[in-house]
Design an enzyme around this catalytic site. Sequence first.
Site, PDB file in Angstrom:
ATOM      1  CG  HIS C  63      -1.869  -1.165   1.230  1.00  0.00           C
ATOM      2  ND1 HIS C  63      -3.094  -1.115   0.628  1.00  0.00           N
ATOM      3  CD2 HIS C  63      -1.745  -2.414   1.733  1.00  0.00           C
ATOM      4  CE1 HIS C  63      -3.707  -2.288   0.770  1.00  0.00           C
ATOM      5  NE2 HIS C  63      -2.915  -3.096   1.436  1.00  0.00           N
ATOM      6  CG  HIS C 233      -4.073 -10.599   3.062  1.00  0.00           C
ATOM      7  ND1 HIS C 233      -5.338 -11.117   3.027  1.00  0.00           N
ATOM      8  CD2 HIS C 233      -4.195  -9.288   2.739  1.00  0.00           C
ATOM      9  CE1 HIS C 233      -6.188 -10.156   2.694  1.00  0.00           C
ATOM     10  NE2 HIS C 233      -5.519  -9.035   2.510  1.00  0.00           N
ATOM     11  CG  ASP C 307      -1.304  -6.496   3.651  1.00  0.00           C
ATOM     12  OD1 ASP C 307      -1.478  -5.404   3.071  1.00  0.00           O
ATOM     13  OD2 ASP C 307      -2.212  -7.073   4.290  1.00  0.00           O
ATOM     14  N   GLY C 326      -3.012  -2.939  10.000  1.00  0.00           N
ATOM     15  CA  GLY C 326      -1.897  -2.939   9.060  1.00  0.00           C
ATOM     16  C   GLY C 326      -0.568  -2.672   9.711  1.00  0.00           C
TER      17      GLY C 326
END
Lengths: 181, 310, 438
Positions: C63, C233, C307, C326
């Site tokens: 991200h 994931h 991730d 996260g």
Amino acid sequence: MTDFNIKALVMDDVGMHRALTRIAHEIIEKNKGIAGLALVGIRSRGIYLAQWLAGKLQEIEGSSIPVGMLDITFYRDDVALHPRVEARATEIPFDVTDKTIILVDDVLFTGRTVRAALDALMDLGRPARIQLAVMIDRGHRELPVRADYVGKNLPTAVKEKVKVNVVEVDGENSVVIGEEE
Amino acid sequence: MAQLQSKDLLGITDLTREEIELILDTADSFKEISERPIKKVPTLRGRTIVNLFCEPSTRTRTSFEIAAKRLSADAVNISVTASAIAKGESLRDTAKTLQAMATDLVVIRHSVSGAAKLLADVMDCPVVNAGDGAHEHPTQALLDLYTMRERFDSLDGLKVAIVGDIAHSRVARSNILALGKMGAEVTLVGPPTLMPAEIEKLGAQVCHRLDDVLSEADVVYVLRIQLERQKESLYPSIREYATLYGLNTRRRQAMKKGSIILHPGPMNRGVEISSDVADAPDSLITDQVTSGVAVRMAVLYLLIGGGSDG
Amino acid sequence: MGSKLLVKGGRLIDPKNGRDGRFDLLIDGNRVAAVDTAIEAEAEVFDAAGMLVVPGLIDMHVHLREPGREDEETIESGCRAAVKGGFTSIACMPNTSPVNDDASVTQYIIEEAGRVGLANVFPIAAITKGLAGEELSEMGALVSAGAVAFSDDGRCVDRASLMRRALEYSKIWNSVVVSHAEEGSLAAGGQMNEGFFSTSIGLKGIPAAAEEIIVARDCLLAELTGARLHVAHVSTPGSLAIIKAAKERGARVTCEVTPHHLTLSDDMLAGYDTNFKVNPPLRSSEEVSALRELVSDASIVDCLASDHAPHAAHEKEMEFAYAPCGMIGLETTLGVVNTDLVGKGVLDLNRAIELLAVGPARVLGLDRGSLGRGDIADVVIIDAESEVEVDPFSSESKSRNTPYGGRRLKGRVHAVLINGNLVVDDGAFIREEAEVSR
């Protein structure tokens, strides 16, 4: 006490008996009997001295006198200076209002304990008057407090320690003076 | 000298049996004070205690406030709704603000588990958890222990049934832990939909039928059921819940002789407990409230009532 | 610097070409010109003695937060973090603001990545407009603009019929659809794995079944449609069993596992450290052990992906339930894999490189991840024995949300070549202007 170095015996069992007998007579004389009187011992040695004294008053006057015990932990002005002390209950099985209360403690020193005890007592009601009886007055007052009945006046140095032993806790009745190691 | 090891009281998890006993013994002295005409001692004079309540609660906040005031501390109440906290100042910033105001102790109630720990990590002063999410409510468990101890000589081997919504209950968690540490045997009673995963590992047995435990239990501890859980299909209806798990007169009569009934309040009369049972002589629900003030006074005293390094 | 570079004396691991041993690597321009045991050539020599020489690593799940949350990460800071972590290529997820559901956003990402000139950035575009799970995004335009895959990562495509259409439609380009597998009604309000620890710390749990139900659904849809599905994931052994079975039936399914799901477990949430809050949640230590057993199996797991999910400190420092999910991972993935997986015998180095380079290249259809003659010269040279302590505050990322802070990890990225250009040497960027340009 492990860190207490005894220098001298100040009073023995007989001496303490005599002192308390005299105090009992003084109380009776000053208050014209024991009607309306109650004894309140300050935890922990004061309690035993109060009970002792109550026995003597009863012997002389032939009637019983109420005895209470006061824990002053929550009234101390030095809570921040001391380790957290285990608090124990205050047990005063009578109404203090309008009574003459004789506060009983072992040693009168700075006067701070008595100050805390007065506050604690006032929170329980409104006694007619409060008098103070101590086994030893060792001086060095930090507050304007004076005992009405004194077993023995004992001049001391500030760094000295005075210890009143009672048979219920310490196995013997005595007063000793010493120094902390 | 006896004292608590931790700066804060965040949960029963962190307490030893000896510490629990110290708190309960100390509470004895304070109970006596609460029975006087002048219910106040000067012990915490000049200290500032903030009750930070980020979730509605009347009784716990009042209990802490009374406890603080009976110790002569200045109690300041801050009530914030969770939504306002989420939108406005962060809890971390609130903590820093209170710290800057030289607060001596913060009592926090929050709807999110772990919020008390977050506060305690930021603040130098002691923090008392007055309930965080579904995590812990240590003073409730302590006051429950105190109430049980007044009735029974020892908690060792005492059989306690906790009935209701275990999944969402911090009261249940703290009590399971506390009772376990004191040697009591805990059985949890409720529908499987209100039992959290692997709860047995916390040290309790699970039973789904209330009638099966009544004859054995020394204490039947009834939890408040959140009526809105019905909408989540955790139970089909309030009526069915009351039928299966409500403590009513018939069930009370099936209870062991000498057993007692507890409830953390506030009660849904007629749902988890019937009105006549709530007011029965073996119901010690108002005693719990009395114990609450004494236990909270003891906790405040033990946390800030003395020097930190005596 | 000349146009030729000879990387000498290292241990070359190139799983795709079956090489593992002492090989020299001659790079000419942006390509590998020769691979041999001892190459003599007129070229600048890079001494790689004692080092590992591997294909540039590829992280297919990152991200980057730009556009929209440049306070958390930018394409530039994310690329720097990637390169520092040994990743020469990254694929970035579309949950930016605006969402990458429009060709203009895809183009912007590619152009900005080109300006930065570090890692190769491959945008993954949204399956549905605005990630809303209602209507398909314009996949054709997005593919033309450079999108390499489609995902609504962060959100599950709740409606099975829509997921079916997405898979069917993606077949026009043979694109892969990346599934974020999370059954919404089971996961609703969940903060962590459902189990003993969610009970003891009083946080609402997310059961393994919430993931596995969607993994099963999407595998069945992949079979139904014949399209390519990639499961992001994967966090439970149950999901891997479903994926394995689907693969055995011939479904075109691939999957990734993150390093954190292989090394961290739900007991670590006991202190309410929000750096451990991640979606899918860290599972029980039993499930982590089972996952570790399976990750070495090439017939089940295709790649490892970080991730990497940067979050602003003030958002992570909220009450647990309010903090976002996260953790960042670009700079720790290699070290964690090397220390906690290779170092503990869970994977051998070959398999690790396969999972970190070959697998993601295959899933995304990239012409990278190997170092055969003629291949693009994305190379990472690793000092595998050197230990580095993770310091969140010296991270290249703009965010600090790592659960590995303070850990000592083995394996330091010594040098990185991207498209034949040396961009990191001795652990430091060569073109420091990139650092100060923003």
